[in-house]
Design an enzyme around this catalytic site. Sequence first.
Site, PDB file in Angstrom:
ATOM      1  N   THR A 149      11.880   8.253  21.273  1.00 38.94           N
ATOM      2  CA  THR A 149      11.251   7.183  22.049  1.00 38.94           C
ATOM      3  C   THR A 149      12.031   5.892  21.895  1.00 38.94           C
ATOM      4  O   THR A 149      12.423   5.519  20.785  1.00 38.94           O
ATOM      5  CB  THR A 149       9.793   6.986  21.585  1.00 38.94           C
ATOM      6  OG1 THR A 149       9.078   8.203  21.838  1.00 38.94           O
ATOM      7  CG2 THR A 149       9.124   5.835  22.315  1.00 38.94           C
ATOM      8  N   GLY A 197      24.609  -0.126  15.000  1.00 39.06           N
ATOM      9  CA  GLY A 197      26.040   0.126  15.057  1.00 39.06           C
ATOM     10  C   GLY A 197      26.435   1.412  14.343  1.00 39.06           C
ATOM     11  O   GLY A 197      27.271   2.174  14.817  1.00 39.06           O
ATOM     12  N   CYS A 236      32.740  -5.383  -7.671  1.00 32.07           N
ATOM     13  CA  CYS A 236      31.488  -5.640  -8.364  1.00 32.07           C
ATOM     14  C   CYS A 236      30.349  -5.954  -7.412  1.00 32.07           C
ATOM     15  O   CYS A 236      29.193  -5.934  -7.802  1.00 32.07           O
ATOM     16  CB  CYS A 236      31.664  -6.775  -9.360  1.00 32.07           C
ATOM     17  SG  CYS A 236      32.378  -6.183 -10.890  1.00 32.07           S
ATOM     18  N   GLN A 269      31.711  -6.159  15.209  1.00 32.92           N
ATOM     19  CA  GLN A 269      31.989  -7.556  14.826  1.00 32.92           C
ATOM     20  C   GLN A 269      32.414  -8.404  16.019  1.00 32.92           C
ATOM     21  O   GLN A 269      32.453  -9.630  15.923  1.00 32.92           O
ATOM     22  CB  GLN A 269      33.082  -7.604  13.750  1.00 32.92           C
ATOM     23  CG  GLN A 269      32.640  -7.085  12.398  1.00 32.92           C
ATOM     24  CD  GLN A 269      31.509  -7.892  11.778  1.00 32.92           C
ATOM     25  OE1 GLN A 269      31.340  -9.083  12.048  1.00 32.92           O
ATOM     26  NE2 GLN A 269      30.704  -7.243  10.952  1.00 32.92           N
ATOM     27  N   SER A 301      26.081  -3.711  17.811  1.00 34.25           N
ATOM     28  CA  SER A 301      24.859  -3.826  17.028  1.00 34.25           C
ATOM     29  C   SER A 301      24.228  -5.191  17.291  1.00 34.25           C
ATOM     30  O   SER A 301      24.889  -6.226  17.156  1.00 34.25           O
ATOM     31  CB  SER A 301      25.202  -3.683  15.550  1.00 34.25           C
ATOM     32  OG  SER A 301      24.048  -3.907  14.773  1.00 34.25           O
TER      33      SER A 301
END
Lengths: 401, 135
Positions: free
Chosen positions: A244, A75, A332, A186, A206
């Site tokens: 490729t 993606g 975090c 998504q 993706s």
Amino acid sequence: MAAASGTVYLDHAATTPLDGRVLEAMLPYLTDHFGNPSSIYAAGREAAAAVRTAREQVAAVLSCAPEEIHFTSGGTEADNAAIRGIALAQRNRRGHGHIVTSAIEHHAVLHTVEWMEKRLGFEATYLPVDEHGLVHPVDLAAAMQENTALVSLMYANNEVGTIEPIAELAEIARARSVPFHTDAVQAGGLLGLDVDELKVDALSLSAHKFYGPKGVGVLYLRRGTPFLATQTGGAQERNRRAGTENVAGIVGLATALTLAQQERQAEVARLTALRDRLIQGVLSSIPESRLTGHPTRRLANSASFVFRYIEGESILLSLDMEDIAASSGSACTSGALEPSGVLLAMGLPHELAHGSLRLTLGHSTTEEQVDRVLAVLPGIVQRLRTMSPLGPGQSTQCATS
Amino acid sequence: MYSDKVMEHFRNPRNVGVVENADGTGKVGNPVCGDIMEMTIKVEDDRLVDVKFRTFGCGSAIATSSITTELVIGKTIEEALALTNRAVAQALDGLPPNKMHCSNLAADALHDAIKDYLSKRDGLEEPAGEGESSQ
């Protein structure tokens, strides 16, 4: 394929396990049929035929011509290629140097547009979103300029699951003959991908988001869309993406997408029921919790929340201790000090945006698993709140360091 | 990404809460950055006889707060003021590089609580330039 036994895997927006049927389809191309599709002898022709079939299968799901499908490494590459390729061609051809995108795009789009701005002198507009994460067509219309080269807006948001009104947005670009790209990463397996209904000129997918392998994606490019190849080398993918072909990966992607399309209606109905059970359960059992994203226009697999007074990473660690895998837009978890830009763009204050939790459902998710989350999450939130110096009436009390 | 020691302190944090009739309170951090640490202390004969924390933050913020209380309970004021963020991180068998600021915050919150205590003991007003000390 189920996740490790006992584990409740609720991070399907991050990645999905490979479907056993997909693996089976891929295996011959990793072993006996190893030929290079560019080779002239039998093994090469065999590989080329497999890629051709895969291209036709993908084109069938997107309702486009096989020649409009380009296989990529995923993606991120598809987004990069679409934005760079179209914007550079537009600048070369017409002198257009303005890109429109939104504030809530995946970094694959956002950082690419920022790079075009900083390194290549493009101009960019980042459209705002409303409290539910929706881009409004009026904002797009107002942002369009004479020199707009490209509009890139995501189909569905990865953090909060909001589904954007892509056809309506794309029509605005089309009326001005400006190419429209959508990051549909998504959406794969969950939403319709008919490119004529969506009215898009470019679309990224993706494979590993819909039970295919990692490392392979699709860039759909409508015939006639200006495009300058940015990856150069051999003549693969009609000179648009040198290198490729990842034959086994391409076969896996096409098989996974075909299966996802066949099973989509039933799976979306099943996931929607589970998702709503989860959302209702969380909101009713945890005080000061809030759903993020749109209440109804959201992906069937996506439940995302913020919990006041606590921080997202400590929620994830606590869930992990219960063998539940989830994700958060908390600062975090990313190593940055800033929390999710998506939640901030939706108008959430910083302290609330730090307490985010994303649970994304998939094939392996059962009602029992949802109930297990509902059994432990209120206690986790309660425990962390006991440890927090923040609480009702003092959330704005803010010491500085 | 976290050491077993960090996870152990996250699972079983020591000394959570607020010391009753605290002699000093320190609070550092900022909800915007996603970390707030509060330390309250009880002092007898120049020693920290009780230290408690409350923390809004990630796993390492909670673990560093917890181990900081453990490291200084029973220590003299002077010893506690000498506690460095490096010592806090080492006591946890290390922290990921992007989490080192958490160990700074824990030591800072403790030091602010001690300064708050000292200023009250010496009958001074809030020391100038120490805006973190809470009232």
